[in-house]
Motif scaffolding. Structure first.
Motif, PDB file in Angstrom:
ATOM      1  N   ALA A  70       0.828  -1.214   0.000  1.00 45.54           N
ATOM      2  CA  ALA A  70       0.000   0.000   0.000  1.00 45.54           C
ATOM      3  C   ALA A  70       0.857   1.256   0.000  1.00 45.54           C
ATOM      4  O   ALA A  70       0.536   2.247  -0.679  1.00 45.54           O
ATOM      5  N   ASN A  71       1.955   1.230   0.744  1.00 46.31           N
ATOM      6  CA  ASN A  71       2.848   2.402   0.774  1.00 46.31           C
ATOM      7  C   ASN A  71       3.485   2.650  -0.584  1.00 46.31           C
ATOM      8  O   ASN A  71       3.632   3.805  -1.024  1.00 46.31           O
ATOM      9  N   LYS A  72       3.865   1.569  -1.260  1.00 43.93           N
ATOM     10  CA  LYS A  72       4.425   1.710  -2.614  1.00 43.93           C
ATOM     11  C   LYS A  72       3.365   2.288  -3.567  1.00 43.93           C
ATOM     12  O   LYS A  72       3.658   3.163  -4.389  1.00 43.93           O
ATOM     13  N   LEU A  73       2.141   1.765  -3.445  1.00 47.32           N
ATOM     14  CA  LEU A  73       1.055   2.237  -4.308  1.00 47.32           C
ATOM     15  C   LEU A  73       0.774   3.712  -4.049  1.00 47.32           C
ATOM     16  O   LEU A  73       0.598   4.499  -4.995  1.00 47.32           O
ATOM     17  N   ALA A  74       0.733   4.106  -2.777  1.00 49.02           N
ATOM     18  CA  ALA A  74       0.488   5.503  -2.427  1.00 49.02           C
ATOM     19  C   ALA A  74       1.582   6.403  -3.010  1.00 49.02           C
ATOM     20  O   ALA A  74       1.295   7.508  -3.519  1.00 49.02           O
ATOM     21  N   HIS A  75       2.812   5.955  -2.927  1.00 51.65           N
ATOM     22  CA  HIS A  75       3.942   6.736  -3.458  1.00 51.65           C
ATOM     23  C   HIS A  75       3.761   7.000  -4.953  1.00 51.65           C
ATOM     24  O   HIS A  75       3.972   8.122  -5.429  1.00 51.65           O
ATOM     25  N   VAL A  76       3.350   5.970  -5.687  1.00 49.97           N
ATOM     26  CA  VAL A  76       3.184   6.108  -7.136  1.00 49.97           C
ATOM     27  C   VAL A  76       1.986   6.984  -7.474  1.00 49.97           C
ATOM     28  O   VAL A  76       2.098   7.937  -8.262  1.00 49.97           O
ATOM     29  N   ALA A 115       8.657   0.818  -8.337  1.00 55.45           N
ATOM     30  CA  ALA A 115       7.914   0.172  -7.251  1.00 55.45           C
ATOM     31  C   ALA A 115       7.678  -1.300  -7.565  1.00 55.45           C
ATOM     32  O   ALA A 115       7.800  -2.175  -6.690  1.00 55.45           O
ATOM     33  N   PHE A 116       7.340  -1.581  -8.792  1.00 50.38           N
ATOM     34  CA  PHE A 116       7.081  -2.959  -9.217  1.00 50.38           C
ATOM     35  C   PHE A 116       8.322  -3.822  -9.047  1.00 50.38           C
ATOM     36  O   PHE A 116       8.265  -4.940  -8.511  1.00 50.38           O
ATOM     37  N   LEU A 117       9.459  -3.305  -9.488  1.00 46.11           N
ATOM     38  CA  LEU A 117      10.708  -4.061  -9.390  1.00 46.11           C
ATOM     39  C   LEU A 117      11.069  -4.350  -7.935  1.00 46.11           C
ATOM     40  O   LEU A 117      11.492  -5.458  -7.593  1.00 46.11           O
ATOM     41  N   SER A 118      10.897  -3.361  -7.085  1.00 47.35           N
ATOM     42  CA  SER A 118      11.253  -3.572  -5.680  1.00 47.35           C
ATOM     43  C   SER A 118      10.358  -4.620  -5.032  1.00 47.35           C
ATOM     44  O   SER A 118      10.817  -5.425  -4.226  1.00 47.35           O
ATOM     45  N   LEU A 119       9.079  -4.628  -5.389  1.00 45.36           N
ATOM     46  CA  LEU A 119       8.150  -5.616  -4.833  1.00 45.36           C
ATOM     47  C   LEU A 119       8.454  -7.020  -5.368  1.00 45.36           C
ATOM     48  O   LEU A 119       8.266  -8.009  -4.663  1.00 45.36           O
ATOM     49  N   CYS A 120       8.923  -7.116  -6.612  1.00 46.22           N
ATOM     50  CA  CYS A 120       9.281  -8.429  -7.170  1.00 46.22           C
ATOM     51  C   CYS A 120      10.370  -9.102  -6.345  1.00 46.22           C
ATOM     52  O   CYS A 120      10.453 -10.334  -6.292  1.00 46.22           O
TER      53      CYS A 120
END
Length: 798
Positions: free
Chosen positions: A742-748, A772-777
């Motif tokens: 959620a924090n990654k999504l909010a950032h984007v 954000a996608f790469l970091s979550l992978c």
């Protein structure tokens, strides 16, 4: 000419009547919903001091039925607000209002005398030109209207909706002997175009087409099972997908329908046919009668052929043992024939594999199938004029992938008839005569056209101009370019269609490559592009298997390359100099949504389940989905001083909770469709309508979408969204990993750590997505979620 239908009245507010009124509302047709006046007060009404004469009491049944529509699952309405298009009333106070409608539909109890009495009351208020129909599932149309006037009879017919009306495609239209042919053709056209139905014309015979053959098939299956000692779960394993039928197969279907309902339908045939052999099949089954008497009616009573029982290790579904009439644990069903059918692709090959293995399950399938095929052929001319109507009725009404005559072709007409006759099965004379003339199938294709047997000769299969079949176009060599994942097809009038056809239509490098090649081809040789396919679902997202493998191997550059390719391809679609229209249907998830969003317009099927669901596998949208949602937030709050936060919060919730629209209309409410996007109720017309949208843009002098800066909420907006995620974590609604996502999504969505109100480019937003996608992978818990989805088919909460 039949007059236009702008308003309707539905008489009978039970489950079926209210659902028909709901589907009329879905199509934009307001209706009256009328029922009888109650004879007793409820406790609540009495407590309020109401009397039986109070208007709220007198129309209570219809009022309650409309309220129930919003709670019913699966939902009868595309949008709950459509219930406002239904006006409740009662037969004593409001029946005269039918003089102002264009169509009256009778949906009361299946009793001839009751229906005749109601038609008499309707005729007293009826105005010539108004169509009147009965939703009966099997009572004679001619018998019902026998006492009515000639003018009324000309406007009267049967319109048998299958339940639930929103989801079931089949509508049987049954003319009476006096029905005006113009009314029949007008209703067929209206129901196809406005209600999205697949209409077949049926004869006025017991149970019409689908229920006549479907009931016969279920009964001969039950008889075969009892004679040969098969178990309930064995029969369902054979008569489901292995035979090109729905997963509910035989006994789960009966449990869903209700055994009391089924017994009534079967009895209707028994009482109204004269052939003794046919009557013997439809004679009441002692087993079914015994179950009904015990109240074992299926799902609505909690038990039927199956019973769900809670045990120490969770719930277990037991099956009925016919020898003891006790519920017992199911045994695993496996055989060479079932395994061969499972491995085969498509209903034709599955059926052939099932029949060809030569084991006891092959024998069961053959003994059921041959009886259904012969019966269907014997009823041609009696229940319908053509094999096409019988096949369509069974496909649309019972979910068979192939109708009886299509199945017969699939297993080999000549060979199967020889086997039937060798086993002593009597094959109808017209079938043997057809074969004797040198014909080897009921359907054939020649010179790009399709034909079917009709009246002893091949007749060309005509399709409405609104129906574009990509399969037929491919057979006519209209494929312009193709690879393993997608094809570009010429659909006429200077428009091309990009069709996905990878497994599950999942987006991979092959599809992305074909999109780019298609843009080059359309740029040179076409006026515009439609992105559509006619698979079971439009697209379930990106190829998750490849993504997981790269993540587990820590091939970050490769993942970055894949995402860049996706983003760049979608950006090219959005900036393309010719119109692009996306036409999604049914499941359109994740990357499938991102393939639609850049189009100039989305023309979606009403049954489109649309959602950015990446958080379900521990990721966020990175093919432009977040960027497009942020752009829409910016456009909604177009004034520089307008508050972005309310729109941003909605986008954050929609993506963060992986919301999927319950219909095409619901996608508007979720902010996933633009105001200029459109809904098409008949999915068969979807590609045609998308093509027409392309041509309208061309005619209007198309101008490409210009890039605009996106106003973002920045660090302030990001903090608000992150606070919401923190609160949900503190309340125990989400996990720590959910918070990280959620924090990654909010950032984007907020545009990163920039000042509120900053204007950023689309590329800037795409870069945020990709990072954000790469970091979550790289997160182990995300990889666990991806693995779980691939192996179990559902989300993991870790």
């Amino acid at each position: 000419m039949m007059r236009s239908i702008r308003k309707a009245a539905v008489i009978g507010s039970g489950v079926m009547g209210s659902a028909i009124a709901a589907h009329l509302a879905n199509a934009g047709i307001p209706s009256l919903l009328l029922d009888i006046v109650p004879k007793q007060l409820t406790e609540e009404e009495a407590a309020k001091g109401l009397t039986l004469e109070h208007p709220a009491v007198r129309s209570r049944l219809a009022v309650q039925a409309i309220a129930k529509l919003k709670k019913t699952k699966p939902a009868p309405l595309y949008d709950d607000t459509f219930a406002e298009r239904i006006t409740p009333g009662n037969l004593e106070d409001h029946l005269a209002q039918i003089a102002d409608v264009d169509w009256v539909i009778e949906v009361i109890v299946e009793n001839l005398d009751a229906k005749k009495e109601l038609l008499s009351k309707i005729e007293a208020h009826w105005k010539e030109g108004t169509v009147v129909s009965s939703n009966t599932s099997g009572i004679s149309i001619n018998a019902m209207s026998a006492d009515c006037g000639e003018a009324f009879k000309r406007h009267f017919l049967g319109t048998h909706f299958f339940n639930p009306p929103r989801y079931m495609k089949l509508l049987e239209v049954i003319p009476g002997e006096h029905t005006d042919p113009a009314i029949v053709s007008g209703m067929k056209q209206f129901c196809e175009n406005r209600l999205g139905k697949g209409v077949v014309l049926a004869k006025d015979t017991p149970n019409f087409i689908a229920n006549r053959i479907g009931t016969y098939g279920l009964l001969v299956t039950l008889q075969e099972m009892q004679e040969k000692g098969y178990r309930v779960e064995e029969v369902d394993a054979v008569t489901g997908p292995a035979l090109g039928r729905p997963r509910s197969a035989t006994f789960r279907t009966l449990d869903l329908v209700g055994l009391d309902t089924f017994v009534h339908v079967a009895n209707n045939v028994y009482e109204n046919v004269s052939d003794e052999a046919e009557k013997a099949v439809f004679a009441e089954s002692p087993v079914l009668r015994g179950m009904v008497d015990k109240g074992w009616l299926g799902e609505k009573s909690g038990q039927g052929f199956y019973l769900k029982k809670k045990g120490p290790n969770g719930s277990e579904i037991l099956s009925l043992d016919f020898s003891t009439m006790d519920y017992v644990p199911q045994k695993k069903v496996a055989s060479a024939s079932l395994e061969a059918a499972k491995l085969a692709k498509g209903a034709r090959e599955k059926t052939k594999a099932l029949l060809g293995a030569g084991d006891r399950y092959s024998e069961l399938a053959w003994n059921i199938l041959k009886k259904v095929l012969v019966y269907s052929a014997a009823k041609l001319g009696e229940i319908a004029d053509s094999i096409r109507e019988i096949d369509e009725a069974m496909r649309w009404g019972f979910g068979w992938e192939l109708g009886p005559f299509e199945t017969w072709d699939a297993i080999g007409l000549v060979r199967s008839v020889e086997r039937m006759e060798a086993e002593g099965t009597a094959v109808p004379g017209w079938v043997k005569e057809w074969i004797a003339q040198g014909n080897t199938s009921f359907y054939k294709k020649q010179d790009g056209a399709a034909f079917y047997v009709h009246g002893g000769q091949y007749k060309e299969l005509e399709t409405a101009p609104e129906v574009i079949s990509l399969r037929s176009l491919k057979e006519q060599n209209r494929v312009v370019k193709s690879n393993s994942g997608a094809s570009l097809i010429d659909i006429g009038d200077g428009v091309a269609c990009l069709e996905f056809h990878s497994p599950n239509n999942a987006i991979g490098a092959d599809i992305l490559t074909m999109i780019q090649q298609s843009l080059d081809e359309v740029r040179s040789n076409y006026n515009g592009l439609v992105i559509a396919n006619q698979g079971r679902n439009f697209c379930v997202g990106a190829n998750l298997m490849i993504l997981l493998m790269e993540a587990q191997d820590e091939e970050w550059d490769e993942i970055d390359s894949i995402i860049r390719l996706f983003q760049n391809t979608m950006y090219k679609v959005k900036r393309f100099e010719k119109p692009v229209v996306a036409a999604p249907h049914r499941m359109t998830l994740g990357g499938g949504v991102e393939a639609c969003m850049p189009a100039d317009q989305i023309v979606a099927s009403a049954e489109t389940y649309f959602g950015l669901v990446e958080v379900g596998v521990g990721l966020i949208p990175a093919g432009g989905g977040c960027k497009e949602m942020a752009l829409r937030v910016s456009q909604h709050a177009a004034h520089p001083d307008a508050d972005l936060q309310p729109y941003l919060n909605q986008a954050f919730e929609t993506i963060g909770t992986a919301k999927v629209s319950t219909s095409g209309h619901d996608a508007f409410k979720l902010g996933l469709f633009k105001p200029t996007d459109r809904i098409v109720i008949n999915q068969d017309h979807l590609i045609h309508e998308a093509k027409q949208s392309v041509l309208r843009m061309v005619q209007a002098g198309y101008e490409p979408i210009r890039e605009e800066k996106i106003r973002v909420a920045g660090s302030d907006g990001k903090a608000v969204m992150q606070l919401g995620a923190y609160s949900m974590r503190q309340s125990g609604y989400i996990s720590e990993h959910d918070v990280k996502i959620a924090n990654k999504l909010a950032h984007v969505l907020a545009g990163g750590d920039v000042p509120a109100g900053s204007l950023v480019t689309e590329q800037y937003m795409l870069d945020l997505e990709r990072e954000a996608f790469l970091s979550l992978c790289g997160e182990p818990k995300t990889q666990q979620r991806m693995q779980h989805m691939l192996s179990k088919g559902k989300a993991l909460r870790n």
